[in-house]
Design a protein around this motif. Structure first.
Motif, PDB file in Angstrom:
ATOM      1  N   PHE A  40       0.823  -1.207   0.000  1.00  0.00           N
ATOM      2  CA  PHE A  40       0.000   0.000   0.000  1.00  0.00           C
ATOM      3  C   PHE A  40       0.860   1.261   0.000  1.00  0.00           C
ATOM      4  N   LEU A  44       1.471   4.175  -2.876  1.00  0.00           N
ATOM      5  CA  LEU A  44       1.273   5.591  -2.576  1.00  0.00           C
ATOM      6  C   LEU A  44       2.521   6.401  -2.915  1.00  0.00           C
ATOM      7  N   LEU A  48       1.852   8.934  -5.871  1.00  0.00           N
ATOM      8  CA  LEU A  48       1.427  10.197  -5.280  1.00  0.00           C
ATOM      9  C   LEU A  48       2.611  11.005  -4.761  1.00  0.00           C
ATOM     10  N   MET A 292      -6.153  21.159   5.067  1.00  0.00           N
ATOM     11  CA  MET A 292      -6.488  19.797   5.461  1.00  0.00           C
ATOM     12  C   MET A 292      -5.951  19.493   6.860  1.00  0.00           C
ATOM     13  N   TRP A 296      -8.308  18.331   9.827  1.00  0.00           N
ATOM     14  CA  TRP A 296      -8.104  17.081  10.550  1.00  0.00           C
ATOM     15  C   TRP A 296      -8.220  17.298  12.057  1.00  0.00           C
TER      16      TRP A 296
ATOM     17  N   THR B 144      -4.673   8.598   3.708  1.00  0.00           N
ATOM     18  CA  THR B 144      -5.627   8.512   2.613  1.00  0.00           C
ATOM     19  C   THR B 144      -6.280   9.848   2.274  1.00  0.00           C
ATOM     20  N   VAL B 145      -6.083  10.893   3.081  1.00  0.00           N
ATOM     21  CA  VAL B 145      -6.590  12.197   2.632  1.00  0.00           C
ATOM     22  C   VAL B 145      -5.515  13.000   1.903  1.00  0.00           C
ATOM     23  N   LEU B 146      -4.317  12.443   1.805  1.00  0.00           N
ATOM     24  CA  LEU B 146      -3.260  13.158   1.076  1.00  0.00           C
ATOM     25  C   LEU B 146      -3.653  13.524  -0.363  1.00  0.00           C
ATOM     26  N   PRO B 147      -4.439  12.709  -1.061  1.00  0.00           N
ATOM     27  CA  PRO B 147      -4.849  13.130  -2.408  1.00  0.00           C
ATOM     28  C   PRO B 147      -5.597  14.462  -2.431  1.00  0.00           C
TER      29      PRO B 147
END
Lengths: 307, 327
Positions: A40, A44, A48, A292, A296, B144-147
């Motif tokens: 996984f 990533l 990404l 973000m 969070w 998983t919120v990095l996108p």
């Protein structure tokens, strides 16, 4: 005495050695368990993180090509600064509209008792509407509010020229209107659990202590909802700031940062300024990261009153 | 004597509309006065909000339908021409365009590939994390919120940088699949995570293993059936997102359905609007199908993925992904 007790419930004196064993076993197992998430994280990293890092690597260049912050500085000066300011303004506006109307709509759906299906209709529709669109949404608004749009025509029939002021689909007012289409349902989805978390007994307790409805909202309702509302604002802001295709279809306005970035990538702006294009992307990532990050933190707070 | 109602003692127990039973705490002070404007306004306000929102959300769809299906120039549009010349001719023209078939096929293949890769990557990872690495859950959830931190338009900038070094891979149309998996990650992971949280994973696995099942059988016969809703939701949401993805596909010059939609409008406005209307209808249909497919039978309160509060965040995140890459 103590020994007997210790033997009977297995905790006290002898417990230390007994307990030490499972901890050691768990630690041993843990040391291999992480292998399970390697695919996984590798995925990533490859698709990404590597692209993200290469954006920064391209952005951190001086005019002469050496490592430095010239491009990052240039990306927040002059026209680029105007673009960022414009984008921040319309994103904040679109986000505020989404938060206010979305919360009102969610509240209306939760408190309306009469048609029982109303709540599930609003939730279902929000789920769909938040996911509707892409290009189709932009085209739908062009047919409604564009220069040849139906509403534009209807309004002009009644003597009101929609385009007399500075209204345009690509300007602040237009973008706010169009983005409201997905921001409102998004806010409904985000804020529904929080509104559900407002307990009837709180309101009763407030009334019991002689508080009016206004006092209840000021002292209980709003403070409890606040983390959700602020979190929603940040999420919608990030959402509006980085949206691309809707704006792309409706306008060529290069003041929208995501479009400006698109122009750089599409080669509409000359190649020598490449680093500035990547610096725009880098700044965008930084702004998104800040939004973000705060989202969070607020989310964790908001969850306290839910379940 | 006769006017003493035997039911009288039951009457003062006011029914609290909020919870549908007697008040949980005695309400002191002044009872709400009937006919106070605030009471009427309290009902009027929400109704007004609902009606205005309904108009706002339906109007653009109707006008899009008009442009797609009615062949009357805007200049001549009026009360008298309201019902003239409605037809599907624009749509059929778009269907017969020679680019329509290939782009639709490519988008469908990309959707299938993305769903498959997502499930192949996420199911084992999420199950493993829930079983063996519970402390990693917060980390994975954050990752998983990095996108969203690296939105599609910034991600594609990175892809453009990397492209010269990986042409063999990125020149293929199917190279979009892993990036779509990444973009869908925030909501696909949340959907599967919510599913795993709602079942007793450890018991299921232990029971299955103690009956002699291997990991493959456990996954196939014990876990997947219990994670049905989560799997179906993430598959449908991913499909909806891939079928609308524009940002990456257009920047990398891939001929997917959305890029065709965008260019076709310029050539044939009516057919183009028709295609976009169809895309909206198809997305709505996909969600209707999702509702039917995830409807829980047996329980008296009908619940589906769309109205399940546990899924709200998943749906919201899917929407954000849409707006970053599809909108």
């Amino acid at each position: 005495m103590t020994n007997i007790i210790a033997a009977s419930d297995g905790t006290a004196v002898g417990g230390r050695t007994v307990r030490a064993a499972p901890v050691a076993r768990a630690r041993k197992r843990l040391s291999w368990a992480w292998l399970g998430v390697v695919p996984f994280f590798a995925f990533l990293l490859l698709f990404l993180i590597v692209p993200a890092i290469s954006v920064f690597q391209q952005a951190l260049h001086n005019n002469d090509g050496s490592f430095g912050f010239d491009a990052m500085k240039a990306a927040v000066q002059g026209q680029n600064l105007d673009a960022f300011w414009f984008s921040v303004r319309f994103s904040a506006g679109a986000s505020a509209v989404g938060v206010i109307i979305g919360t009102l709509l969610a509240y209306a759906a939760v408190t309306a008792k009469r048609p029982k299906w109303l709540r599930s209709l609003v939730t279902s529709f929000s789920g769909v509407a938040a996911n509707l669109g892409g290009l189709p949404l932009a085209f739908a608004f062009i047919t409604l509010l564009g220069r040849q749009g139906v509403l534009t025509k209807i309004l002009s029939y009644f003597g009101y020229n929609l385009y007399a002021g500075d209204f345009q689909l690509g300007q602040v007012s237009g973008l706010i209107t169009v983005y409201a289409y997905f921001n409102i349902p998004l806010m409904v989805l985000i804020t529904l659990p929080a509104i559900d978390g407002l307990k009837a007994s709180w309101r009763e307790a407030a009334a019991n202590l002689g508080g009016s409805s206004f006092t209840y909202w000021r002292r209980v309702g709003i403070p409890v909802l606040m983390p959700s509302l602020l979190g929603g604002f940040l999420l919608l802001f990030a959402n509006s700031f980085s949206a691309f295709a809707t704006a792309k279809v409706m306008t060529d306005n290069s003041k929208i940062v995501s479009l400006r970035l698109g122009f750089f990538l599409g080669g509409d702006i000359n190649v020598g300024q490449d680093a500035i294009g990547y610096a725009l992307a880098a700044w965008m990532v930084i702004i998104m990261g800040v939004c973000m990050g705060f989202y969070w933190m607020l989310r964790k707070r908001a969850e306290r009153w839910q379940t | 004597m006769a006017d003493i109602n035997p039911l009288a003692p039951a009457m003062p127990l006011a029914i609290d509309p909020e919870i549908g039973g007697p008040p949980t705490a005695p309400i002191g002070g002044v009872p709400p006065r009937a006919g106070r404007p605030a009471v009427r306004f309290g009902r009027l306000g929400p109704t007004l909000v609902l009606i205005l929102c309904a108009i706002f959300f339906i109007a653009p769809l109707l006008t899009l339908a008009r442009y797609a299906l009615q062949n009357v120039p805007t200049i001549r549009l009026g009360a008298s021409t309201m019902f003239d010349k409605w037809s599907l001719s624009g749509l059929t023209k778009a269907f017969s365009d020679k680019q329509f078939g290939p782009t639709l096929r490519l988008s469908l293949k990309l959707a299938l590939g993305t769903v498959t890769l997502t499930l192949a990557l996420l199911l084992p990872t999420a199950i493993w994390v829930h079983m063996r690495l519970p402390r990693m859950r917060a980390v994975i959830e954050f990752v998983t919120v990095l996108p969203y931190v690296i939105p599609a338009i910034a991600l594609v900038a990175g892809i453009v940088v990397v492209k010269p070094h990986a042409r063999w891979f990125l020149d293929s149309d199917y190279s979009l699949v892993p990036f779509y998996v990444i973009l869908a990650l925030p909501f696909t992971y949340r959907s599967i995570d919510a599913g795993l949280r709602s079942i007793d994973l450890k018991t299921l696995v232990d029971a299955s293993r103690s009956l002699g099942a291997g990991w493959g059988t456990t996954l196939r016969r014990a876990l997947v059936p219990n994670l049905r809703t989560a799997i179906i939701s993430s598959a449908f949401l991913t499909t909806a997102v891939v079928l609308g993805e524009f940002t990456i596909a257009s920047t990398l010059l891939k001929n997917t359905l959305p890029t065709f939609q965008a260019t076709y409008v310029k050539r044939e406005p009516q057919g183009g609007y028709g295609l976009n209307l169809l895309a909206l209808v198809a997305t709505t249909g996909l969600f209707a199908l999702l509702t039917v497919a995830t409807r829980k039978r047996g329980s008296r309160k009908v619940k589906s993925a769309l109205t399940d509060p546990a899924m709200a965040e998943t749906m919201a995140f899917a929407g954000i992904t849409r707006s970053q890459q599809g909108r």
